[in-house]
Enzyme design. Structure first.
Site, PDB file in Angstrom:
ATOM      1  CB  THR A 243     -23.561  -5.311  14.863  1.00  0.00           C
ATOM      2  OG1 THR A 243     -24.532  -5.190  13.813  1.00  0.00           O
ATOM      3  CG2 THR A 243     -24.021  -4.459  16.027  1.00  0.00           C
ATOM      4  N   GLY A 244     -22.470  -3.709  12.250  1.00  0.00           N
ATOM      5  CA  GLY A 244     -22.530  -2.515  11.416  1.00  0.00           C
ATOM      6  C   GLY A 244     -21.790  -2.753  10.117  1.00  0.00           C
TER       7      GLY A 244
ATOM      8  N   GLY B 218     -19.077  -3.505   7.930  1.00  0.00           N
ATOM      9  CA  GLY B 218     -17.815  -4.166   8.235  1.00  0.00           C
ATOM     10  C   GLY B 218     -16.586  -3.452   7.734  1.00  0.00           C
TER      11      GLY B 218
ATOM     12  N   GLY C 200     -16.378  -9.117   5.808  1.00  0.00           N
ATOM     13  CA  GLY C 200     -16.614  -7.959   6.663  1.00  0.00           C
ATOM     14  C   GLY C 200     -15.709  -7.950   7.876  1.00  0.00           C
TER      15      GLY C 200
ATOM     16  CB  THR D 206     -23.522  -8.780  12.541  1.00  0.00           C
ATOM     17  OG1 THR D 206     -23.059  -8.332  11.289  1.00  0.00           O
ATOM     18  CG2 THR D 206     -22.508  -9.684  13.190  1.00  0.00           C
TER      19      THR D 206
HETATM   20  N1  GLY Z   1     -20.864  -6.464  10.290  1.00  0.00           N
HETATM   21  C1  GLY Z   1     -21.067  -7.462   9.350  1.00  0.00           C
HETATM   22  C2  GLY Z   1     -20.478  -7.216   8.046  1.00  0.00           C
HETATM   23  O1  GLY Z   1     -20.244  -6.089   7.657  1.00  0.00           O
HETATM   24  O2  GLY Z   1     -20.231  -8.171   7.374  1.00  0.00           O
END
Ligand code: GLY
Length: 288
Positions: A223-224, A226, A203, A174
């Protein structure tokens, strides 16, 4: 008071790639103007990352298991939020998210409704797919179809399991930005999602409080994985703790709850800014 733009290109990259990512992200951040609206600055930074095929957002977004590309994006300022969920065939989802916030009474638009809204406003049909995304999907699908592989075992339990880390670790990049200009906060996020994933999966990025939060005390984006970030309402929690201890300690404490799950955050408060991640994450910074 110093104006700040802090951006990230996603958690989960190899440690030896972080320096190269930082160079690119610092270049992006440095080319954004910080003399106006913080939302303009955050969106401009995210738009640049969406247009760079090396990031999993906009052009270069990862593909769903069926080969389609659905993207999530959101923007926020104190008291206002807009997002698009599983939008397709547009170049810059983050700009459509801004239009949702500024031109509709809604906060979230999903799927074909989001696409129709974008077309109404003149966003042209655009194919964000890249050879890199096609190759990533091919590898992911091969792993999923190989009995005995880790992915095969994990995919069969996908809808029940909560630990998606090993499964998705290579594709959760992300992009996001937080800004403070003249004491005002804004944030923007965009992603192609976490591959491999089912069509329709959403997410954390377009969910207020999960992958993005802006309030009176600051702006936070995540970020990571979701699913895990959403369950912890990560960005809301960090915002609520701002001012109780140094910002770095707040972020470190919240990320420490992610056991075996990649996660990272960037944040800006009235007098601090910073980032924290439990895996490699590139960042870029501009102070003015
Ligand atoms: N962090 C982005 C997702 O999991 O979609």
């Amino acid at each position: 008071m110093t104006n700040v733009l802090l951006i990230h290109g996603g958690v989960g990259i190899d440690d030896n790639l972080v320096d190269a990512a930082n160079i690119k992200l610092n270049y992006f951040a440095s080319s954004v103007k910080l003399n106006g609206n913080p939302l303009d600055s955050a969106i401009e930074a995210v738009r640049m990352m969406e247009d760079d095929p090396e990031f999993n957002a906009g052009t270069g977004s990862v593909m769903r298991i069926d080969g389609s590309i659905q993207m999530d994006a959101s923007v926020a300022i104190p008291g206002k939020f807009g997002s698009v969920l599983a939008i397709e065939s547009v170049r810059n989802p983050v700009m459509v998210a801004r239009d949702v916030m500024e031109m509709t009474p809604h906060t979230m638009l999903a799927g074909d409704g989001a696409v129709k809204f974008a077309r109404l406003l003149g966003y042209e049909e655009y194919d964000p797919s890249t050879d890199r995304a096609r190759n990533r999907l091919k590898v992911a699908l091969e792993n999923l179809k190989t009995p005995g592989s880790d992915s095969y075992a994990k995919y069969s339990k996908l809808m029940e399991k909560t630990d998606f880390n090993d499964f998705m670790k290579d594709s959760c990049d992300t992009v996001g930005a937080v800004a403070r200009i003249d004491g005002k906060f804004a944030a923007a996020v965009s992603t192609g999602g976490a591959s491999p994933m089912l069509r329709g999966r959403i997410g954390d990025s377009p969910v207020f409080g999960s992958g993005i939060y802006v309030g009176d005390k600051g702006a936070v984006v995540a970020t990571g994985i979701g699913e895990e970030i959403s369950k912890r309402l990560l960005c809301f929690r960090i915002h609520e703790k701002i001012g109780t201890k140094p910002l770095h300690d707040v972020m470190k404490e919240e990320i420490s709850f992610f056991k075996n799950v990649i996660a990272g955050v960037i944040a800006v408060s009235a007098d601090e800014y910073g980032y924290f991640a439990n895996k490699g994450m590139g960042t870029g910074l501009k102070l003015e």
